[in-house]
Design an enzyme around this catalytic site. Structure first.
Site, PDB file in Angstrom:
ATOM      1  N   GLU A 205      -5.965 -11.013  -0.880  1.00  0.00           N
ATOM      2  CA  GLU A 205      -6.709 -10.859   0.386  1.00  0.00           C
ATOM      3  C   GLU A 205      -8.215 -10.911   0.127  1.00  0.00           C
ATOM      4  OE1 GLU A 205      -5.346  -7.424   2.604  1.00  0.00           O
ATOM      5  OE2 GLU A 205      -3.263  -7.779   2.057  1.00  0.00           O
TER       6      GLU A 205
ATOM      7  N   GLU B 227       0.801  -1.235   0.000  1.00  0.00           N
ATOM      8  CA  GLU B 227       0.000   0.000   0.000  1.00  0.00           C
ATOM      9  C   GLU B 227       0.831   1.281   0.000  1.00  0.00           C
ATOM     10  OE1 GLU B 227      -2.771  -0.476   3.253  1.00  0.00           O
ATOM     11  OE2 GLU B 227      -3.337  -2.478   2.577  1.00  0.00           O
TER      12      GLU B 227
HETATM   13  O1  G3I Z   1      -2.751  -8.342  19.287  1.00  0.00           O
HETATM   14  C1  G3I Z   1      -3.464  -7.232  19.840  1.00  0.00           C
HETATM   15  C2  G3I Z   1      -4.052  -7.630  21.140  1.00  0.00           C
HETATM   16  O2  G3I Z   1      -3.024  -7.917  22.039  1.00  0.00           O
HETATM   17  C3  G3I Z   1      -4.952  -6.492  21.639  1.00  0.00           C
HETATM   18  O3  G3I Z   1      -5.597  -6.876  22.798  1.00  0.00           O
HETATM   19  C4  G3I Z   1      -5.997  -6.128  20.581  1.00  0.00           C
HETATM   20  C5  G3I Z   1      -6.857  -4.951  21.001  1.00  0.00           C
HETATM   21  O4  G3I Z   1      -7.368  -4.257  19.873  1.00  0.00           O
HETATM   22  O5  G3I Z   1      -5.326  -5.771  19.405  1.00  0.00           O
HETATM   23  C6  G3I Z   1      -4.556  -6.851  18.901  1.00  0.00           C
HETATM   24  O6  G3I Z   1      -3.960  -6.464  17.708  1.00  0.00           O
HETATM   25  C7  G3I Z   1      -4.825  -6.316  16.614  1.00  0.00           C
HETATM   26  C8  G3I Z   1      -4.370  -7.297  15.540  1.00  0.00           C
HETATM   27  O7  G3I Z   1      -5.113  -7.080  14.359  1.00  0.00           O
HETATM   28  C9  G3I Z   1      -4.547  -8.749  15.961  1.00  0.00           C
HETATM   29  O8  G3I Z   1      -5.891  -9.020  16.178  1.00  0.00           O
HETATM   30  C10 G3I Z   1      -4.685  -4.905  16.103  1.00  0.00           C
HETATM   31  O9  G3I Z   1      -5.246  -4.016  17.050  1.00  0.00           O
HETATM   32  C11 G3I Z   1      -5.405  -4.759  14.797  1.00  0.00           C
HETATM   33  O10 G3I Z   1      -5.114  -3.466  14.241  1.00  0.00           O
HETATM   34  C12 G3I Z   1      -4.897  -5.800  13.820  1.00  0.00           C
HETATM   35  O11 G3I Z   1      -5.624  -5.638  12.634  1.00  0.00           O
HETATM   36  C13 G3I Z   1      -5.070  -6.245  11.484  1.00  0.00           C
HETATM   37  C14 G3I Z   1      -4.793  -5.154  10.444  1.00  0.00           C
HETATM   38  O12 G3I Z   1      -4.379  -5.743   9.219  1.00  0.00           O
HETATM   39  C15 G3I Z   1      -3.694  -4.211  10.918  1.00  0.00           C
HETATM   40  O13 G3I Z   1      -2.467  -4.887  11.045  1.00  0.00           O
HETATM   41  C16 G3I Z   1      -6.059  -7.258  10.946  1.00  0.00           C
HETATM   42  O14 G3I Z   1      -6.141  -8.355  11.851  1.00  0.00           O
HETATM   43  C17 G3I Z   1      -5.624  -7.764   9.573  1.00  0.00           C
HETATM   44  O15 G3I Z   1      -6.631  -8.556   8.997  1.00  0.00           O
HETATM   45  C18 G3I Z   1      -5.356  -6.582   8.661  1.00  0.00           C
HETATM   46  O16 G3I Z   1      -4.916  -7.060   7.433  1.00  0.00           O
HETATM   47  C19 G3I Z   1      -4.649  -6.072   6.425  1.00  0.00           C
HETATM   48  C20 G3I Z   1      -3.472  -6.549   5.602  1.00  0.00           C
HETATM   49  O17 G3I Z   1      -2.386  -6.808   6.448  1.00  0.00           O
HETATM   50  C21 G3I Z   1      -3.105  -5.518   4.531  1.00  0.00           C
HETATM   51  N1  G3I Z   1      -4.253  -5.194   3.711  1.00  0.00           N
HETATM   52  C22 G3I Z   1      -5.433  -4.776   4.430  1.00  0.00           C
HETATM   53  C23 G3I Z   1      -5.836  -5.826   5.468  1.00  0.00           C
HETATM   54  C24 G3I Z   1      -7.075  -5.404   6.199  1.00  0.00           C
HETATM   55  O18 G3I Z   1      -6.835  -4.230   6.945  1.00  0.00           O
END
Ligand code: G3I
Length: 368
Positions: free
Chosen positions: A280, A176
């Site tokens: 994705e 991105e």
């Molecule tokens: O691991 C922490 C946990 O310890 C905490 O309690 C919790 C509270 O919110 O957050 C947890 O982390 C989260 C993580 O996912 C694991 O669940 C993050 O807040 C959350 O931001 C994260 O979101 C991920 C996001 O990317 C950002 O990294 C999504 O699971 C994931 O599906 C998403 O994937 C992205 C691709 O990498 C790139 N393209 C877009 C796609 C969707 O956004």
């Protein structure tokens, strides 16, 4: 008649102890099927790898997830565990443990891992974001991180079709980059506007074989972004900068964008003769929050959409097909529920009970 009654009783019984807020039931309120009995697994039907996302945690403890995964998929991507924020824990300090669990699991089961994602403005560790050394020290840290990570994950090998290959077959090197957030992020600010090409060069220096991808959303519709990516590919090729493929994320809706538009944009990438990864894939059916449970009408529309999208992928010449990766297993596991703040979204192929939704049938039919 007796058989029909028995079937209805069975369906009602199988739903009785499930979470009422989710699409637990294999029939909708009008008694039309939301699920089906899959006869063949997706990976067996496909002429290319079919993937899904995992976490180290899930593949260590969740047996139902594992059996569903291994039944239908032969490629895995870490949803979060192999992002910079999770691996780059301090200056020249790495934690590859979750990625290692994923790679061992893949190796044991003879399936590939796709690395996601080395550089993404949404996954910068706090210590790096706040790093107060010079720009050149910053660049050195990022270079070492890319090289150390790619090298580390290049080392596990397995035999597929009599050939030794790396378990990690490819990486999203940069994710991105053509967004305002990326423009304002530290990579561009501190390394410079040529940071993307530098990252690809560093990745190639660490592993001469692994496939290197640029990954983005909106490439199905956003012609501005598409042009930027196409120009980047041309520029890379003209300047001997390595790039093997493009990931079209494919976070789409059951109605929009129009299939023709996706087809036209896909063709532009096909014309560049790069590997193409639908990286994705998920398909929303409730962006307006106008349903509170999955209806047959939406499920069927989603089934048709999965069939169309998978079928469209067959336009990609066979040697350029890197694969299709779903971004989640069950509807309730999807990032979209949080992202759209909507618990009643149903974008994937499995319901809460790991039953195959009719969208799975659409995917399967699209492969044929
Ligand atoms: O691991 C922490 C946990 O310890 C905490 O309690 C919790 C509270 O919110 O957050 C947890 O982390 C989260 C993580 O996912 C694991 O669940 C993050 O807040 C959350 O931001 C994260 O979101 C991920 C996001 O990317 C950002 O990294 C999504 O699971 C994931 O599906 C998403 O994937 C992205 C691709 O990498 C790139 N393209 C877009 C796609 C969707 O956004």
């Amino acid at each position: 008649m007796k058989k029909l009654l028995l079937l209805i009783l069975l369906l009602v019984f199988s739903c009785s102890d499930s979470d009422s807020n989710q699409d637990c039931c294999s029939i909708d309120p009008e008694n039309q099927p939301l699920t089906y009995q899959a006869q063949t697994s997706l990976k067996d039907l496909a002429s290319f790898p079919v993937g899904n996302i995992v976490s180290a945690n899930k593949i260590q403890i969740n047996n139902q997830f594992i059996s569903t995964l291994l039944n239908d998929f032969n490629s895995i991507t870490a949803e979060n565990d192999m992002k910079m924020r999770n691996m780059f824990i301090g200056p020249n300090e790495y934690d590859f443990s979750d990625g290692d669990v994923i790679v061992s699991f893949a190796k044991e089961n003879g399936i590939r891992v796709f690395g996601h994602a080395l550089i993404w403005h949404s996954s910068i560790p706090d210590w790096l974001q706040n790093f107060n050394g010079t720009d050149s020290e910053f660049e050195g840290l990022v270079e070492n991180y890319i090289k150390s990570t790619v090298l580390h994950f290049s080392q596990e090998k397995m035999i597929i079709n009599g050939q030794e290959v790396s378990v990690v077959s490819g990486w999203d090197v940069v994710n991105e980059a053509f967004t305002n957030q990326a423009d304002n992020a530290i990579f561009r600010q501190r390394i410079g506007s040529d940071y993307v090409e530098k990252c690809f060069i560093w990745a190639r220096e660490a592993d001469s074989d692994v496939k290197l991808f640029y990954n983005d959303y909106g490439l199905e519709t956003n012609s501005n972004k598409v042009n930027q990516v196409l120009n980047m590919i041309d520029y890379f090729r003209n300047n001997n900068i390595p790039i093997d493929g493009v990931g079209l994320q494919m976070h789409i809706d059951h109605i929009n964008p129009l299939l023709q538009q996706i087809e036209d944009n896909l063709q532009l990438f096909i014309n560049k003769d790069v590997l193409i990864h639908f990286s994705e894939l998920d398909i929303t059916v409730n962006r307006n929050s106008d349903i509170s449970t999955l209806t047959f009408e939406r499920a069927e529309s989603q089934e048709n959409r999965y069939r169309d999208i998978v079928n469209l992928y067959l336009n990609v010449p066979i040697t350029n097909r890197f694969g299709i990766t779903l971004w989640g297993m069950r509807d309730i596991d999807s990032w979209l529920l949080n992202h759209h703040n909507n618990p009643n979204e149903y974008p994937l192929l499995f319901n809460t009970n790991y039953e195959t939704k009719i969208s799975h049938r659409g995917f399967a039919e699209g492969l044929q």
